[in-house]
Scaffold this motif. Structure first.
Motif, PDB file in Angstrom:
ATOM      1  N   ALA A   1     -80.643 -64.546 -14.347  1.00 13.82           N
ATOM      2  CA  ALA A   1     -80.882 -63.706 -13.101  1.00 13.82           C
ATOM      3  C   ALA A   1     -79.715 -63.048 -12.600  1.00 13.82           C
ATOM      4  O   ALA A   1     -80.035 -61.693 -12.048  1.00 13.82           O
ATOM      5  CB  ALA A   1     -81.549 -64.836 -12.107  1.00 13.82           C
ATOM      6  N   ALA A   2     -78.700 -63.648 -12.555  1.00  9.98           N
ATOM      7  CA  ALA A   2     -77.298 -63.005 -12.157  1.00  9.98           C
ATOM      8  C   ALA A   2     -77.024 -61.623 -13.073  1.00  9.98           C
ATOM      9  O   ALA A   2     -76.839 -60.521 -12.631  1.00  9.98           O
ATOM     10  CB  ALA A   2     -76.073 -63.980 -12.259  1.00  9.98           C
ATOM     11  N   HIS A   3     -77.371 -61.811 -14.502  1.00  9.96           N
ATOM     12  CA  HIS A   3     -77.118 -60.666 -15.088  1.00  9.96           C
ATOM     13  C   HIS A   3     -78.191 -59.772 -15.143  1.00  9.96           C
ATOM     14  O   HIS A   3     -77.828 -58.400 -15.164  1.00  9.96           O
ATOM     15  CB  HIS A   3     -77.007 -61.086 -16.534  1.00  9.96           C
ATOM     16  N   ARG A   4     -79.227 -60.048 -14.815  1.00  8.06           N
ATOM     17  CA  ARG A   4     -80.413 -59.093 -14.733  1.00  8.06           C
ATOM     18  C   ARG A   4     -80.138 -58.221 -13.301  1.00  8.06           C
ATOM     19  O   ARG A   4     -80.537 -56.934 -13.504  1.00  8.06           O
ATOM     20  CB  ARG A   4     -81.642 -59.704 -14.272  1.00  8.06           C
ATOM     21  N   HIS A   5     -79.519 -58.773 -12.308  1.00  2.59           N
ATOM     22  CA  HIS A   5     -79.378 -57.912 -11.195  1.00  2.59           C
ATOM     23  C   HIS A   5     -77.911 -57.469 -11.028  1.00  2.59           C
ATOM     24  O   HIS A   5     -77.372 -56.790 -10.009  1.00  2.59           O
ATOM     25  CB  HIS A   5     -79.572 -58.599  -9.865  1.00  2.59           C
ATOM     26  N   GLY A   6     -77.055 -57.406 -12.344  1.00  8.61           N
ATOM     27  CA  GLY A   6     -75.582 -57.245 -12.000  1.00  8.61           C
ATOM     28  C   GLY A   6     -74.697 -57.984 -11.435  1.00  8.61           C
ATOM     29  O   GLY A   6     -73.694 -57.530 -10.913  1.00  8.61           O
ATOM     30  N   VAL A   7     -75.325 -59.168 -10.938  1.00 12.98           N
ATOM     31  CA  VAL A   7     -74.328 -60.196  -9.971  1.00 12.98           C
ATOM     32  C   VAL A   7     -73.238 -60.732 -10.897  1.00 12.98           C
ATOM     33  O   VAL A   7     -73.411 -60.979 -11.913  1.00 12.98           O
ATOM     34  CB  VAL A   7     -75.282 -61.309  -9.392  1.00 12.98           C
ATOM     35  N   ASP A   8     -71.859 -60.949 -10.328  1.00 11.33           N
ATOM     36  CA  ASP A   8     -70.764 -61.071 -11.140  1.00 11.33           C
ATOM     37  C   ASP A   8     -70.600 -62.845 -10.801  1.00 11.33           C
ATOM     38  O   ASP A   8     -69.620 -63.331  -9.890  1.00 11.33           O
ATOM     39  CB  ASP A   8     -69.481 -60.621 -10.283  1.00 11.33           C
ATOM     40  N   ASP A   9     -71.595 -63.540 -11.268  1.00 17.00           N
ATOM     41  CA  ASP A   9     -71.667 -65.041 -11.145  1.00 17.00           C
ATOM     42  C   ASP A   9     -70.425 -65.541 -11.633  1.00 17.00           C
ATOM     43  O   ASP A   9     -69.861 -66.732 -10.936  1.00 17.00           O
ATOM     44  CB  ASP A   9     -73.046 -65.573 -11.877  1.00 17.00           C
ATOM     45  N   VAL A  10     -69.883 -65.384 -12.513  1.00 17.65           N
ATOM     46  CA  VAL A  10     -68.489 -65.987 -12.995  1.00 17.65           C
ATOM     47  C   VAL A  10     -67.531 -65.503 -12.036  1.00 17.65           C
ATOM     48  O   VAL A  10     -66.706 -66.531 -11.600  1.00 17.65           O
ATOM     49  CB  VAL A  10     -68.007 -65.288 -14.486  1.00 17.65           C
ATOM     50  N   GLY A  11     -67.191 -64.231 -11.657  1.00 10.65           N
ATOM     51  CA  GLY A  11     -66.137 -64.120 -10.909  1.00 10.65           C
ATOM     52  C   GLY A  11     -66.618 -64.528  -9.281  1.00 10.65           C
ATOM     53  O   GLY A  11     -65.379 -65.092  -8.742  1.00 10.65           O
TER      54      GLY A  11
ATOM     55  N   THR B   1     -67.467 -77.317   1.584  1.00  7.39           N
ATOM     56  CA  THR B   1     -68.770 -77.878   1.148  1.00  7.39           C
ATOM     57  C   THR B   1     -69.893 -76.873   0.814  1.00  7.39           C
ATOM     58  O   THR B   1     -70.518 -76.753  -0.181  1.00  7.39           O
ATOM     59  CB  THR B   1     -69.631 -78.571   2.362  1.00  7.39           C
ATOM     60  N   LEU B   2     -69.896 -75.796   1.459  1.00 12.51           N
ATOM     61  CA  LEU B   2     -70.909 -74.899   1.140  1.00 12.51           C
ATOM     62  C   LEU B   2     -70.556 -73.948   0.013  1.00 12.51           C
ATOM     63  O   LEU B   2     -71.380 -73.641  -0.749  1.00 12.51           O
ATOM     64  CB  LEU B   2     -71.231 -73.559   2.293  1.00 12.51           C
ATOM     65  N   LEU B   3     -69.147 -73.692  -0.055  1.00 12.67           N
ATOM     66  CA  LEU B   3     -68.733 -72.920  -1.381  1.00 12.67           C
ATOM     67  C   LEU B   3     -69.110 -73.729  -2.680  1.00 12.67           C
ATOM     68  O   LEU B   3     -69.438 -73.080  -3.635  1.00 12.67           O
ATOM     69  CB  LEU B   3     -67.314 -72.446  -1.088  1.00 12.67           C
ATOM     70  N   GLY B   4     -68.976 -75.177  -2.572  1.00 13.05           N
ATOM     71  CA  GLY B   4     -69.301 -75.586  -3.715  1.00 13.05           C
ATOM     72  C   GLY B   4     -70.667 -75.869  -4.087  1.00 13.05           C
ATOM     73  O   GLY B   4     -71.113 -75.637  -5.100  1.00 13.05           O
ATOM     74  N   ARG B   5     -71.648 -75.938  -2.913  1.00 17.66           N
ATOM     75  CA  ARG B   5     -72.963 -75.874  -3.146  1.00 17.66           C
ATOM     76  C   ARG B   5     -73.535 -74.272  -3.816  1.00 17.66           C
ATOM     77  O   ARG B   5     -74.368 -74.253  -4.635  1.00 17.66           O
ATOM     78  CB  ARG B   5     -73.689 -76.009  -1.864  1.00 17.66           C
ATOM     79  N   GLY B   6     -72.856 -73.365  -3.349  1.00 14.98           N
ATOM     80  CA  GLY B   6     -73.029 -72.146  -3.905  1.00 14.98           C
ATOM     81  C   GLY B   6     -72.656 -72.055  -5.355  1.00 14.98           C
ATOM     82  O   GLY B   6     -73.648 -71.564  -6.127  1.00 14.98           O
ATOM     83  N   VAL B   7     -71.467 -72.588  -5.855  1.00 17.60           N
ATOM     84  CA  VAL B   7     -71.050 -72.510  -7.125  1.00 17.60           C
ATOM     85  C   VAL B   7     -72.269 -73.284  -7.979  1.00 17.60           C
ATOM     86  O   VAL B   7     -72.786 -73.048  -8.920  1.00 17.60           O
ATOM     87  CB  VAL B   7     -69.839 -73.105  -7.169  1.00 17.60           C
ATOM     88  N   ARG B   8     -72.732 -74.567  -7.292  1.00 20.06           N
ATOM     89  CA  ARG B   8     -73.604 -75.488  -8.199  1.00 20.06           C
ATOM     90  C   ARG B   8     -74.797 -74.630  -8.073  1.00 20.06           C
ATOM     91  O   ARG B   8     -75.551 -74.592  -9.334  1.00 20.06           O
ATOM     92  CB  ARG B   8     -73.942 -76.643  -7.624  1.00 20.06           C
ATOM     93  N   SER B   9     -75.490 -73.864  -7.256  1.00 24.22           N
ATOM     94  CA  SER B   9     -76.719 -73.303  -7.249  1.00 24.22           C
ATOM     95  C   SER B   9     -76.537 -71.852  -8.322  1.00 24.22           C
ATOM     96  O   SER B   9     -77.468 -71.619  -8.922  1.00 24.22           O
ATOM     97  CB  SER B   9     -77.043 -72.669  -6.039  1.00 24.22           C
ATOM     98  N   LEU B  10     -75.304 -71.242  -8.267  1.00 26.02           N
ATOM     99  CA  LEU B  10     -75.103 -70.156  -9.264  1.00 26.02           C
ATOM    100  C   LEU B  10     -75.116 -70.569 -10.640  1.00 26.02           C
ATOM    101  O   LEU B  10     -75.368 -69.878 -11.768  1.00 26.02           O
ATOM    102  CB  LEU B  10     -73.943 -69.358  -9.034  1.00 26.02           C
ATOM    103  N   SER B  11     -74.694 -71.741 -10.971  1.00 28.94           N
ATOM    104  CA  SER B  11     -74.607 -72.349 -12.514  1.00 28.94           C
ATOM    105  C   SER B  11     -75.604 -72.009 -13.240  1.00 28.94           C
ATOM    106  O   SER B  11     -75.558 -71.564 -14.467  1.00 28.94           O
ATOM    107  CB  SER B  11     -73.946 -73.723 -12.420  1.00 28.94           C
ATOM    108  N   PRO B  12     -76.887 -72.571 -12.818  1.00 29.06           N
ATOM    109  CA  PRO B  12     -78.123 -72.191 -13.954  1.00 29.06           C
ATOM    110  C   PRO B  12     -78.742 -70.756 -13.556  1.00 29.06           C
ATOM    111  O   PRO B  12     -79.825 -70.772 -14.171  1.00 29.06           O
ATOM    112  CB  PRO B  12     -79.059 -73.376 -13.369  1.00 29.06           C
TER     113      PRO B  12
END
Length: 160
Positions: free
Chosen positions: A119-129, A104-115
């Motif tokens: 911001a992820a790229h600005r901070h070097g976060v590997d959102d895709v990975g 449940t929480l992993l799915g929520r996390g993926v949905r939150s990261l999607s948009p």
């Protein structure tokens, strides 16, 4: 009158010590050091501290660091920090053996990261990975397969 633990502002806070996975221990027990709550950190510091905690097998405590970032970030970064905190909680549930909570929480996390790509790229976060990692772990949890609890790498960069 409530006998709940309270912080200096009067908000309910559980002062019981906690184990490495954030489970409350009896009062007086020796627990894991807790990350102080409400600390405003620079994004790079939040990511570094959270990564160190994940690598040390303390995803619950990493979640607390990421939650602080979520609570103090600019509006256009909320999805990013919320998603990262949710992934850490998902890993916490997986480590505790709670497959349903993990999925449940992993799915929520993926949905939150999607948009949150900008911001992820600005901070070097590997959102895709991170999304791929979380999707694999959630699928294994849902299927009742053994879970690989190796923590993810939050940022792009050289392998550790």
């Amino acid at each position: 009158m409530s006998d709940r633990d309270r912080d200096p502002e009067g908000r309910a806070r559980n002062a019981r010590p906690r184990d490495a996975l954030g489970r409350p221990l009896p009062h007086g027990a020796v627990g894991e050091p807790r990350a102080p709550e409400g600390v405003v950190r620079e994004p790079a510091r939040s990511l570094a501290e959270a990564q160190q905690l994940l690598d040390a097998g303390r995803p619950f405590h990493a979640h607390e660091v990421l939650e602080d970032a979520w609570k103090s970030c600019p509006d256009d970064e909320r999805d990013l920090w919320r998603g990262l905190a949710q992934l850490a909680v998902g890993l916490t549930h997986a480590a505790r053996g709670n497959a349903t909570g993990a999925a449940t929480l992993l799915g929520r996390g993926v949905r939150s990261l999607s948009p949150a790509t900008d911001a992820a790229h600005r901070h070097g976060v590997d959102d895709v990975g991170l999304a791929a990692w979380a999707t694999r772990l959630a699928a294994a949890a849902e299927a009742g397969r053994p879970l690989d609890l190796t923590p993810p790498r939050l940022t792009l960069g050289p392998a550790r």
